[in-house]
Design an enzyme around this catalytic site. Structure first.
Site, PDB file in Angstrom:
ATOM      1  N   CYS A   2       0.845  -1.183   0.000  1.00 17.39           N
ATOM      2  CA  CYS A   2       0.000   0.000   0.000  1.00 17.39           C
ATOM      3  C   CYS A   2       0.889   1.245   0.000  1.00 17.39           C
ATOM      4  O   CYS A   2       1.900   1.298   0.698  1.00 17.39           O
ATOM      5  CB  CYS A   2      -0.942   0.102   1.189  1.00 17.39           C
ATOM      6  N   ARG A  27       4.028  -0.463  -4.628  1.00 19.48           N
ATOM      7  CA  ARG A  27       3.676  -0.957  -3.297  1.00 19.48           C
ATOM      8  C   ARG A  27       2.315  -1.644  -3.254  1.00 19.48           C
ATOM      9  O   ARG A  27       1.917  -2.202  -2.227  1.00 19.48           O
ATOM     10  CB  ARG A  27       3.660   0.203  -2.294  1.00 19.48           C
ATOM     11  N   TRP A  75      -2.833  -2.658  -1.682  1.00 16.36           N
ATOM     12  CA  TRP A  75      -2.575  -4.084  -1.831  1.00 16.36           C
ATOM     13  C   TRP A  75      -3.466  -4.731  -0.771  1.00 16.36           C
ATOM     14  O   TRP A  75      -3.233  -4.581   0.420  1.00 16.36           O
ATOM     15  CB  TRP A  75      -1.105  -4.387  -1.562  1.00 16.36           C
ATOM     16  N   ASN A 101      -1.670   1.857   5.689  1.00 15.56           N
ATOM     17  CA  ASN A 101      -0.815   0.776   5.183  1.00 15.56           C
ATOM     18  C   ASN A 101      -0.470  -0.100   6.385  1.00 15.56           C
ATOM     19  O   ASN A 101       0.124   0.378   7.337  1.00 15.56           O
ATOM     20  CB  ASN A 101       0.438   1.422   4.567  1.00 15.56           C
ATOM     21  N   GLY A 102      -0.910  -1.368   6.343  1.00 16.28           N
ATOM     22  CA  GLY A 102      -0.633  -2.264   7.470  1.00 16.28           C
ATOM     23  C   GLY A 102      -1.844  -3.116   7.787  1.00 16.28           C
ATOM     24  O   GLY A 102      -2.770  -3.228   6.973  1.00 16.28           O
ATOM     25  N   GLU A 488      16.741 -18.477  -7.502  1.00 17.00           N
ATOM     26  CA  GLU A 488      16.430 -17.086  -7.856  1.00 17.00           C
ATOM     27  C   GLU A 488      15.891 -17.002  -9.293  1.00 17.00           C
ATOM     28  O   GLU A 488      14.936 -16.272  -9.570  1.00 17.00           O
ATOM     29  CB  GLU A 488      17.690 -16.223  -7.662  1.00 17.00           C
ATOM     30  N   LYS A 492      12.207 -15.556 -10.266  1.00 18.21           N
ATOM     31  CA  LYS A 492      12.004 -14.448 -11.226  1.00 18.21           C
ATOM     32  C   LYS A 492      10.989 -14.859 -12.276  1.00 18.21           C
ATOM     33  O   LYS A 492      10.095 -14.092 -12.634  1.00 18.21           O
ATOM     34  CB  LYS A 492      13.309 -14.069 -11.946  1.00 18.21           C
ATOM     35  N   GLU A 495       7.267 -15.233 -10.773  1.00 21.08           N
ATOM     36  CA  GLU A 495       6.577 -14.041 -10.285  1.00 21.08           C
ATOM     37  C   GLU A 495       6.181 -13.071 -11.398  1.00 21.08           C
ATOM     38  O   GLU A 495       5.199 -12.358 -11.257  1.00 21.08           O
ATOM     39  CB  GLU A 495       7.377 -13.326  -9.201  1.00 21.08           C
ATOM     40  N   HIS A 511      16.098 -37.694  -7.141  1.00 21.76           N
ATOM     41  CA  HIS A 511      15.338 -38.066  -5.949  1.00 21.76           C
ATOM     42  C   HIS A 511      13.864 -37.666  -6.082  1.00 21.76           C
ATOM     43  O   HIS A 511      13.157 -37.577  -5.087  1.00 21.76           O
ATOM     44  CB  HIS A 511      15.966 -37.418  -4.709  1.00 21.76           C
ATOM     45  N   LYS A 610       5.862  -4.520  -3.852  1.00 15.56           N
ATOM     46  CA  LYS A 610       7.317  -4.474  -3.679  1.00 15.56           C
ATOM     47  C   LYS A 610       7.759  -4.618  -2.225  1.00 15.56           C
ATOM     48  O   LYS A 610       8.698  -5.319  -1.930  1.00 15.56           O
ATOM     49  CB  LYS A 610       7.809  -3.140  -4.241  1.00 15.56           C
TER      50      LYS A 610
END
Ligand code: F6R
Length: 615
Positions: A2, A27, A75, A101-102, A488, A492, A495, A511, A610
């Site tokens: 947010c 955000r 968000w 925000n929170g 990583e 990438k 997402e 395995h 983010k």
């Protein structure tokens, strides 16, 4: 998560807030809204979708002349993204509005109490509960807005950054924070409040970063007054000068921030090394470590806490620190660490890694470590962020603002800092010889040029991406230092392109995951000369015999893997410990081009934001 922007001053608030929200869209971007006060009426315009949807809504309305306003890009946590759940949220009288925000964790019990007292709710948000709680306190206690906010917040469990406006007090904004960031831009007879400083960069360079549990009363005709929420203590505001420029936060001709940030890596790594790798003297200078070096030298164990990509950098650091310092290292997801009653000894060193410096789980993990007496070293990118202030000492990565949601230059610069740290400690501890140390420093210095060479292969990588854009799954394999690179690379891809991707240590294939291999399955293998090459070649053969399609990242001049692979991307040779910095670059470009070719918005992938300031 947010983004908040608020303005109070002499200028028109709408364009300032809208431009600011666009900058904060990284955000959160599922719904957005603004409240504006034009001197007599409070207008609130909200919409599901992005700031561009809000702009379209504004264009269909008569202009609102207002010099005060609050805005939000969301968000979603409580309540699906829609117009009603978008912020700002109003109190029952319609006098108060808030952006938040929170998460208010005890919102259900507070809501029940307020319903009992006659309040009604139209949204599913915890934020609507908070603004009505503030209104209730105002009514019951007959106190000023700032005090009402303070009393209400003392009943709240959770995290927040808020800005509150009361139309009965039209020259005042109240801002407060706990666990989520807020910056106050100080202009001449005008103030800005935002989740970070980017919305007011072109208006002022003076910023106050609001501290945890602080509340600010902001009036255009006075200085900002700050007090501690818990005990009323008046705090003298500390005004800092912003080092960021407008250019840093613009796309600079690139289609997406992510691409710009991928291409910024040579410079970002140089900036990370600047003043720390003193090549003339052949030494590393980490000033923040100087007075704490002994703690590192005596530590029996280092625990690294981080999330996501930063956690992957932590995995690379495990290899680096154990190799050069021979100190045992554990790498923990901050979100697990915080809840599993971890054993922490006072002589443990905790390294917290975070690009944003605001990740809620990492912050909580640091708090636990500090409560148990451990020394905490932070590696952050955002200057002045919560983590950078909470840790005992640390290093900034100096990568510059990272705006694309998918982390790129943060990762490579985190590894750069961690390499400096490991090499320096190895040298002073005597577990690394001077000649080896010098050899590594020279190689470290050459990395920006090598990264540039890899970036020159952009069009080749774009062509490889075209071949795989229809894939629905993908496997990434690497061994040793290249195992975190595989993780990583997979992160990438998933997402930003929504292709399911998994990273494995190459030897783990047999395995279980090998069952997934068929002629449809792309397998990205990091098969550099210095990373258990022969073993990886055997793993590639195993995949090839099961008809998997191989994209290999190899060292320059490689022949064996090239013969076995469908596509090959070459990277310059380096020392094994620095391979992650180089091998990551083609994987970033590969994900980027696959996502772009699938029509995805790579800077704003679905469901993500983010800076993860909620747990
Ligand atoms: C992935 C990504 C996230 C972050 C994670 C931690 O591309 O960006 O996985 O790495 O949310 O964020 P920071 O580093 O800000 O603590």
């Amino acid at each position: 998560m947010c983004g908040i922007v608020a303005y109070i001053g002499q200028q028109q608030a709408t364009p300032i807030i809208i431009k600011g929200l666009k900058r904060l869209e990284y955000r959160g971007y599922d719904s957005t809204g603004i409240s504006l006060f034009n001197g007599s009426e409070l207008h609130t315009i909200k919409t599901m979708g992005k700031v561009s949807d809000l702009v379209a809504k504004f264009e269909s309305l008569p202009p609102i002349a207002a010099q005060i306003g609050i805005g939000h890009t969301r968000w979603a946590t409580h309540g699906v993204p829609n117009d009603v759940n978008a912020h700002p949220q109003k109190s029952n009288t319609g006098d108060l509005v808030v952006v938040h925000n929170g998460i208010i964790e005890n919102y259900a019990s507070l809501k029940e109490e307020l319903i009992h007292r006659g309040y009604t709710f139209s949204s599913d948000t915890d934020t609507e509960v908070l603004i009505n709680l503030i209104e209730d306190v105002q009514k019951k206690e007959k106190v000023k807005l700032g005090k009402a906010v303070q009393i209400a917040l003392s009943q709240v469990i959770g995290a927040y950054a808020i800005v509150v406006f009361d139309r009965k007090k039209p020259n005042e904004l109240i801002a407060a924070r706990l666990g989520s960031p807020l910056a106050i831009g100080v202009g001449t007879d005008e103030f800005f409040v935002a989740s970070d400083a980017t919305p007011f960069l072109e208006y002022t360079k003076n910023v106050i970063y609001l501290e945890e549990e602080h509340l600010a009363i902001i009036r255009s005709d006075r200085d900002v007054s700050i007090r501690k929420i818990t005990n009323d203590k008046v705090i003298k505001p500390y005004v800092e000068e912003l080092q960021m420029s407008l250019e840093n936060i613009q796309k600079g001709g690139y289609d997406y921030f992510m691409l710009k940030e991928i291409f910024e890596q040579p410079q970002a790594i140089r900036d990370t090394l600047r003043g720390r790798l003193l090549s003339d003297e052949g030494v590393i200078n980490l000033s923040s470590l100087r007075e704490h070096e002994n703690k590192f030298l005596k530590a029996k164990r280092i625990i690294i806490v981080a999330c996501g990509t930063s956690w992957h950098a932590g995995l690379v650091a495990e290899y680096l620190l154990e190799k050069f310092t021979r100190t045992p290292v554990e790498v923990e997801y901050a979100s697990e660490f915080r809840y599993r009653d971890p054993i922490i000894f006072p002589d443990d060193i905790i390294i917290a890694i975070s690009q944003s410096g605001e990740t809620a789980d990492t912050l909580a993990a640091i708090n636990i470590a500090k409560e148990r007496g451990a020394f905490v070293f932070g590696i952050c990118n955002v200057v002045g962020s919560s983590i950078s202030r909470l840790t005992d000492t640390g290093c900034y990565t100096h990568a510059g603002p990272e705006i694309g949601v998918a982390s790129t230059k943060a990762f490579t610069t985190q590894i750069t800092v961690l390499s400096l740290l490991a090499l320096h400690l190895g040298m002073v501890k005597g577990t690394l010889s001077r000649s080896e140390y010098q050899h590594h420093l020279l190689e470290l210095e050459s990395l920006p040029v090598k990264v540039t060479q890899i970036l020159e292969q952009e069009s080749l990588i774009k062509d490889v991406a075209a071949t795989f854009r229809e894939a629905s799954n993908c496997i990434y394999l690497g061994r040793g230092y290249n195992f975190p690179v595989a993780l990583e690379g997979a992160l990438k891809l998933k997402e930003i392109s929504y292709i399911h991707a998994e990273g494995y240590p190459a030897a783990e294939m047999k395995h279980g995951p090998i069952a997934l291999i068929d002629e449809q399955m792309p397998v990205v293998v990091i098969a550099t000369k210095k990373g258990h090459y022969d073993k990886v070649v055997s793993n590639i053969q195993e995949i090839k015999s099961r008809k998997g399609r191989i994209i290999a990242v190899v060292s320059e001049g490689d022949i064996r893997v090239k013969e076995l692979s469908d596509h090959c991307i070459e990277i310059p040779e380096s020392l094994e410990c620095f391979t992650p910095i180089l091998a990551t670059i083609p994987l970033q470009l590969l994900s980027y081009y696959i996502a772009v070719q699938r029509g995805c918005n790579v800077d704003q992938p679905r469901n993500l934001a983010k800076s993860v300031t909620v747990e």
